[in-house]
Design a protein around this motif. Sequence first.
Motif, PDB file in Angstrom:
ATOM      1  N   SER A   1       0.826  -1.205   0.000  1.00 16.17           N
ATOM      2  CA  SER A   1       0.000   0.000   0.000  1.00 16.17           C
ATOM      3  C   SER A   1       0.859   1.253   0.000  1.00 16.17           C
ATOM      4  CB  SER A   1      -0.942   0.014   1.217  1.00 16.17           C
ATOM      5  OG  SER A   1      -1.900  -1.010   1.118  1.00 16.17           O
ATOM      6  N   LEU A   2       0.248   2.331  -0.478  1.00 18.39           N
ATOM      7  CA  LEU A   2       0.887   3.638  -0.517  1.00 18.39           C
ATOM      8  C   LEU A   2      -0.004   4.608   0.246  1.00 18.39           C
ATOM      9  CD1 LEU A   2       2.268   5.303  -3.803  1.00 18.39           C
ATOM     10  CD2 LEU A   2       1.210   6.607  -1.974  1.00 18.39           C
ATOM     11  N   LEU A   3       0.465   5.050   1.392  1.00 20.87           N
ATOM     12  CA  LEU A   3      -0.284   5.979   2.235  1.00 20.87           C
ATOM     13  C   LEU A   3       0.430   7.327   2.213  1.00 20.87           C
ATOM     14  CD1 LEU A   3      -0.858   3.668   5.353  1.00 20.87           C
ATOM     15  CD2 LEU A   3      -2.082   3.678   3.162  1.00 20.87           C
ATOM     16  N   MET A   4      -0.273   8.378   1.817  1.00 19.44           N
ATOM     17  CA  MET A   4       0.338   9.698   1.732  1.00 19.44           C
ATOM     18  C   MET A   4       0.314  10.389   3.090  1.00 19.44           C
ATOM     19  SD  MET A   4      -0.885  10.846  -2.088  1.00 19.44           S
ATOM     20  CE  MET A   4      -0.929   9.612  -3.394  1.00 19.44           C
TER      21      MET A   4
ATOM     22  N   VAL B   1      -4.211   2.740  -2.087  1.00 17.76           N
ATOM     23  CA  VAL B   1      -3.558   4.041  -2.231  1.00 17.76           C
ATOM     24  C   VAL B   1      -4.449   5.055  -1.532  1.00 17.76           C
ATOM     25  CG1 VAL B   1      -2.691   5.791  -3.807  1.00 17.76           C
ATOM     26  CG2 VAL B   1      -2.585   3.372  -4.465  1.00 17.76           C
ATOM     27  N   PHE B   2      -3.921   5.702  -0.491  1.00 16.80           N
ATOM     28  CA  PHE B   2      -4.695   6.668   0.289  1.00 16.80           C
ATOM     29  C   PHE B   2      -4.096   8.058   0.090  1.00 16.80           C
ATOM     30  CE2 PHE B   2      -6.174   3.554   3.870  1.00 16.80           C
ATOM     31  CZ  PHE B   2      -6.906   2.844   2.922  1.00 16.80           C
TER      32      PHE B   2
ATOM     33  N   ALA C   1      -8.387  -0.417  -2.607  1.00 16.65           N
ATOM     34  CA  ALA C   1      -9.039   0.892  -2.597  1.00 16.65           C
ATOM     35  C   ALA C   1      -8.073   1.967  -3.041  1.00 16.65           C
ATOM     36  CB  ALA C   1      -9.568   1.221  -1.204  1.00 16.65           C
ATOM     37  N   VAL C   2      -8.621   2.986  -3.684  1.00 13.35           N
ATOM     38  CA  VAL C   2      -7.922   4.237  -3.960  1.00 13.35           C
ATOM     39  C   VAL C   2      -8.781   5.337  -3.360  1.00 13.35           C
ATOM     40  CG1 VAL C   2      -7.133   5.859  -5.703  1.00 13.35           C
ATOM     41  CG2 VAL C   2      -6.859   3.394  -6.090  1.00 13.35           C
TER      42      VAL C   2
ATOM     43  N   ASN D   1     -12.472  -2.986  -4.117  1.00 15.06           N
ATOM     44  CA  ASN D   1     -12.247  -2.513  -5.487  1.00 15.06           C
ATOM     45  C   ASN D   1     -12.930  -1.158  -5.693  1.00 15.06           C
ATOM     46  OD1 ASN D   1     -12.935  -3.241  -8.833  1.00 15.06           O
ATOM     47  ND2 ASN D   1     -10.880  -3.368  -8.004  1.00 15.06           N
ATOM     48  N   CYS D   2     -12.578  -0.214  -4.822  1.00 14.73           N
ATOM     49  CA  CYS D   2     -13.289   1.065  -4.749  1.00 14.73           C
ATOM     50  C   CYS D   2     -12.352   2.233  -5.018  1.00 14.73           C
ATOM     51  CB  CYS D   2     -13.920   1.207  -3.361  1.00 14.73           C
ATOM     52  SG  CYS D   2     -14.641   2.818  -3.038  1.00 14.73           S
ATOM     53  N   ILE D   3     -12.832   3.210  -5.793  1.00  9.17           N
ATOM     54  CA  ILE D   3     -12.155   4.500  -5.928  1.00  9.17           C
ATOM     55  C   ILE D   3     -13.081   5.548  -5.330  1.00  9.17           C
ATOM     56  CG2 ILE D   3     -11.240   6.239  -7.499  1.00  9.17           C
ATOM     57  CD1 ILE D   3     -10.556   4.070  -9.450  1.00  9.17           C
ATOM     58  N   ALA D   4     -12.674   6.130  -4.217  1.00  5.64           N
ATOM     59  CA  ALA D   4     -13.470   7.151  -3.533  1.00  5.64           C
ATOM     60  C   ALA D   4     -12.824   8.511  -3.753  1.00  5.64           C
ATOM     61  CB  ALA D   4     -13.573   6.840  -2.041  1.00  5.64           C
ATOM     62  N   GLY D   5     -13.604   9.470  -4.202  1.00  2.00           N
ATOM     63  CA  GLY D   5     -13.093  10.806  -4.499  1.00  2.00           C
ATOM     64  C   GLY D   5     -12.712  11.588  -3.266  1.00  2.00           C
TER      65      GLY D   5
END
Length: 383
Positions: free
Chosen positions: A290-293, A308-309, A341-342, A357-361
């Motif tokens: 995972s990539l957490l900002m 990816v957060f 998730a993204v 399998n979600c992309i949340a804006g």
Amino acid sequence: MQAVILAAGEGSRLRPLTRSKPKALLPVANRPIIEYVIDALLENGIRDIVVVVGYRKEEVIRHLNRLEAPIQVVVQERQIGTADALRAAESEITDDFLVLPGDNYINAESIARIRKERNAMLVAEHPNPSNFGVVVIRNGIVREIIEKPEDAPTFTVSTGVYSFSPDVFSYLTTTEIPDALSAMIAAGRRIRAIPADDWQDAIYPWDLLKMNSRMLREITPEIRGTVDASVIRRGTVRIGAGTTIGPNTVICGPVAIGSNCNIGPSCVIMPDVSIGDGAVLEPFTYVADSLLMDDVTIGSHSRIVSAVFGRGCLLADHATTHPAANFIEIGSRVLKTKFGAVLGEGVQAAPFTTFKNCIAGNNVTIEEGKTVTGLIEDGTRVM
């Protein structure tokens, strides 16, 4: 030799991550992508570097000003294509030069291969060539470039890295560089195809996971924070200043953790994880691939995999990302892919949220106990 880095675009297919940050500044293994490009040039002794900026240009310029590399900045006033971006740098060009995208990873060996060639393009094999300019090659010479074809005749694609002489500007009559190359080929100019040694692009948000995994292989071990004596570390682990790793936490590298984070106790961080500055992982949380900002908070007893957060996400306890193969619509394309998730910036999720399998804006809010899938638009409240 000179180099022009094109960093003016947004990277719209990477939304929501690029709504507030240009693609070239997205962090991979806790460093903006453009820094890897600049490093590769410097390793080849190329220090005359021009960066073309446009989308959110002030943020890019501020970042470039913090670097030690000598960089000249020019502005593309309207983001209408790569050829137009290159024309913005024409007044700075006095010699043969390289053109590189600022939002792709390229290594120093690849640049060494192309820098000695005049009028050449760097190519690579890719399993999904229809996302790129597909290159038809004969005897090492480019015969044709087909932009994003439905049925690609080959798996060889353009990396967007070129070596040009200054007379290329006379061919930049449209908005895109591949059109100029096609015009040069039609005029009898020879464009040599040079295979890349190592190149990575992130077309869609989940592609950042692969790039993150690749770049974490390059980190050097360093412990600058406070690590409890009971913590188990294996592999390459990098921990920034001011970060605290609590008791009984396990970290299996490669893992990069930024500054001023609070991890644990009793967390598990598996390989291929990067965590930005100011992050909080509460007890009994598991994170892998995972990539957490920056400034992400994940509540206790959570399981985060293939995610990816964006900056400032706040997930309460018992959050789960569940990697699942599914179809998702990006722009005009329907793609089948597998990730957990993204999340864009500032997503807030109540306890017992499952992302599948979600992309949340950006600034999405999710109430307790929900399972969310697919694409969720910016500012949505899931009830």
